[in-house]
Design a protein around this motif. Structure first.
Motif, PDB file in Angstrom:
ATOM      1  N   GLY A 133     -70.356 -24.347 -80.509  1.00  0.00           N
ATOM      2  CA  GLY A 133     -70.961 -24.708 -79.357  1.00  0.00           C
ATOM      3  C   GLY A 133     -71.789 -26.129 -79.604  1.00  0.00           C
ATOM      4  O   GLY A 133     -71.939 -26.598 -80.485  1.00  0.00           O
ATOM      5  N   GLN A 134     -71.905 -26.737 -78.216  1.00  0.00           N
ATOM      6  CA  GLN A 134     -72.757 -27.882 -78.223  1.00  0.00           C
ATOM      7  C   GLN A 134     -74.190 -28.012 -77.969  1.00  0.00           C
ATOM      8  O   GLN A 134     -74.932 -28.870 -78.430  1.00  0.00           O
ATOM      9  CB  GLN A 134     -71.966 -28.753 -77.187  1.00  0.00           C
ATOM     10  CG  GLN A 134     -70.477 -29.077 -77.408  1.00  0.00           C
ATOM     11  CD  GLN A 134     -70.195 -29.884 -78.880  1.00  0.00           C
ATOM     12  OE1 GLN A 134     -70.860 -30.675 -79.361  1.00  0.00           O
ATOM     13  NE2 GLN A 134     -69.297 -29.281 -79.508  1.00  0.00           N
ATOM     14  N   SER A 135     -74.403 -26.811 -77.088  1.00  0.00           N
ATOM     15  CA  SER A 135     -76.108 -26.896 -76.675  1.00  0.00           C
ATOM     16  C   SER A 135     -76.880 -26.566 -77.881  1.00  0.00           C
ATOM     17  O   SER A 135     -76.538 -25.759 -78.546  1.00  0.00           O
ATOM     18  CB  SER A 135     -76.039 -25.818 -75.645  1.00  0.00           C
ATOM     19  OG  SER A 135     -75.359 -26.040 -74.635  1.00  0.00           O
ATOM     20  N   ASP A 172     -70.314 -24.797 -72.051  1.00  0.00           N
ATOM     21  CA  ASP A 172     -70.865 -25.418 -73.010  1.00  0.00           C
ATOM     22  C   ASP A 172     -69.623 -25.952 -73.876  1.00  0.00           C
ATOM     23  O   ASP A 172     -69.733 -27.106 -74.180  1.00  0.00           O
ATOM     24  CB  ASP A 172     -71.749 -24.532 -73.873  1.00  0.00           C
ATOM     25  CG  ASP A 172     -72.169 -25.273 -75.241  1.00  0.00           C
ATOM     26  OD1 ASP A 172     -73.002 -25.815 -75.065  1.00  0.00           O
ATOM     27  OD2 ASP A 172     -71.471 -24.687 -76.360  1.00  0.00           O
ATOM     28  N   SER A 173     -68.748 -25.208 -74.395  1.00  0.00           N
ATOM     29  CA  SER A 173     -67.621 -25.759 -75.073  1.00  0.00           C
ATOM     30  C   SER A 173     -66.501 -24.766 -75.182  1.00  0.00           C
ATOM     31  O   SER A 173     -66.556 -23.644 -74.572  1.00  0.00           O
ATOM     32  CB  SER A 173     -68.115 -25.840 -76.621  1.00  0.00           C
ATOM     33  OG  SER A 173     -68.694 -24.814 -76.945  1.00  0.00           O
ATOM     34  N   GLU A 174     -65.398 -25.321 -75.306  1.00  0.00           N
ATOM     35  CA  GLU A 174     -64.043 -24.289 -75.515  1.00  0.00           C
ATOM     36  C   GLU A 174     -63.138 -24.864 -76.661  1.00  0.00           C
ATOM     37  O   GLU A 174     -63.366 -25.809 -77.296  1.00  0.00           O
ATOM     38  CB  GLU A 174     -63.454 -24.703 -74.369  1.00  0.00           C
ATOM     39  CG  GLU A 174     -62.934 -26.339 -74.047  1.00  0.00           C
ATOM     40  CD  GLU A 174     -62.177 -26.367 -72.598  1.00  0.00           C
ATOM     41  OE1 GLU A 174     -61.711 -25.456 -72.148  1.00  0.00           O
ATOM     42  OE2 GLU A 174     -62.048 -27.536 -72.546  1.00  0.00           O
ATOM     43  N   MET A 175     -62.172 -23.716 -76.762  1.00  0.00           N
ATOM     44  CA  MET A 175     -61.108 -24.130 -77.796  1.00  0.00           C
ATOM     45  C   MET A 175     -59.809 -23.805 -77.114  1.00  0.00           C
ATOM     46  O   MET A 175     -59.689 -22.494 -76.821  1.00  0.00           O
ATOM     47  CB  MET A 175     -61.435 -23.365 -79.003  1.00  0.00           C
ATOM     48  CG  MET A 175     -60.201 -23.644 -80.123  1.00  0.00           C
ATOM     49  SD  MET A 175     -60.555 -22.606 -81.792  1.00  0.00           S
ATOM     50  CE  MET A 175     -59.051 -23.086 -82.530  1.00  0.00           C
ATOM     51  N   ASN A 176     -59.074 -24.845 -76.805  1.00  0.00           N
ATOM     52  CA  ASN A 176     -57.640 -24.103 -76.545  1.00  0.00           C
ATOM     53  C   ASN A 176     -56.715 -24.083 -77.455  1.00  0.00           C
ATOM     54  O   ASN A 176     -56.768 -24.768 -78.428  1.00  0.00           O
ATOM     55  CB  ASN A 176     -57.210 -25.381 -75.556  1.00  0.00           C
ATOM     56  CG  ASN A 176     -57.816 -25.603 -74.287  1.00  0.00           C
ATOM     57  OD1 ASN A 176     -57.688 -24.564 -73.396  1.00  0.00           O
ATOM     58  ND2 ASN A 176     -58.537 -26.562 -73.925  1.00  0.00           N
TER      59      ASN A 176
END
Length: 340
Positions: A158-160, A190-194
């Motif tokens: 994550g980024q936060s 917040d963030s992702e993964m494709n």
């Protein structure tokens, strides 16, 4: 978004409201699992309030009685994990490959896993996981101080930046149809993964650890819920605003007022509502918004913010509109408004 509901009316006629009630109607499906952690001190089990009887069995150092998330739906209690030792909760009656997928077996499944957390400083070093399973597979939590969404070799951070000893709402989702994993913090993306692979491994779902009980999360957990689908972002936001995962009265989810307990002329109900306009006050146990023949302009009544009301609400009220005989047509209007 600040969610407000207002009543507005214009001048000249008499407008009175004798009962006002608003209640939340968030569109959140029934969960697969829901723990509110309001257990008795020393309890060896955790009650599943989803209605699916997936009781949790405590292993090691998991204690109850701490105050819960103040913005959550059950602030009276939380589970305290691995403070002064290590511990986790095994979710009985679960089989992760069957319920949440296994890439090696060709089983595809989507999910949402959400909870309030108040991590101890100990969760910000090394691996500390909130959601896990008996062997490999799902492990969501912290890695080196960052939130971590992981399927054993198909992982992302994550980024936060979360802070020790502060409450935050965290959500982990996985869409098996699009192979997309997402982390949300306090209801926000917040963030992702494709292209993320689904989980592998086996065993039951566990809370507060991974891979059979290791790398334990340290801190408090409250209002933990799991769904076998990806919730829409509006529902994830509603959960972070305090809506209960089972729709049972989150913080601020209802407002009701009959105006009976106030003296004539009262303009501040001391309940978070706001009256504006020269004509607005309580009179004879009712809310008066305009006064006939006085031309005082419009008045309004705003109720307190209702967390999650952007997902739907129900409002009921009794009102009276009166315009005395005269040469002029009634000049009043009456409207119901939502939003800032």
């Amino acid at each position: 978004m600040k969610n407000l509901i207002k009543y507005l009316s214009l001048s000249t006629a008499l407008c009175l409201i004798s009962l006002f009630s608003a209640s939340l109607n968030a569109q959140i499906p029934e969960p697969y699992l829901y723990y509110n952690f309001e257990e008795a001190l020393g309890s060896p089990t955790v009650t599943d309030y989803s209605g699916n009887d997936r009781e949790g069995t405590v292993s090691g150092n998991v204690e109850f009685g701490a105050e819960g998330a103040p913005s959550g739906s059950t602030p009276a209690g939380a589970g305290q994990f691995s403070v002064g030792g290590t511990g986790y909760v095994r979710v009985e009656g679960t089989d992760v490959p069957a319920d949440f997928g296994n890439r090696d077996q060709g089983i595809l499944a989507s999910y949402t896993m959400a909870c309030w957390i108040k991590p101890d400083q100990g969760s910000f070093s090394g691996d500390r996981f909130i959601f896990g399973q008996g062997s490999q597979g799902i492990h969501h939590g912290f890695r080196n101080g960052n939130l971590y969404h992981a399927h054993w070799g198909a992982d992302f951070s994550g980024q936060s930046a979360l802070s020790p000893d502060e409450w935050a709402h965290t959500t982990f989702t996985y869409d098996s149809e699009t192979s997309r994993g997402v982390i949300y913090v306090n209801g926000e993306f917040d963030s992702e993964m494709n292209g993320q692979q689904g989980p592998n491994g086996g065993g039951p779902l566990i809370i507060g650890a991974r891979n059979g009980g290791g790398e334990n999360y340290v801190g408090l957990i409250d209002d933990l819920a799991v769904w076998q689908e990806v919730l829409p972002e509006e529902s994830i936001e509603a959960l972070a605003e305090g809506v209960s995962p089972i729709g049972a009265g989150g913080a601020g989810a209802t407002y009701s007022q009959n105006f009976d307990e106030y003296d004539d002329g009262t303009t501040d109900l001391d309940d978070g509502s706001v009256m504006t306009g020269a004509a607005a006050s309580v009179q004879d146990g009712r809310l008066q918004l305009t006064i006939d023949q006085q031309g005082l302009g419009f008045s309004s009544f705003s109720v307190p913010e209702l967390p999650g009301s952007s997902q739907g609400f129900t409002a009921t009220f009794d009102y009276e509109l009166y315009d005395s005989p005269g040469a002029n047509d009634p000049a009043d209007g009456f409207s119901f408004n939502y939003g800032d």
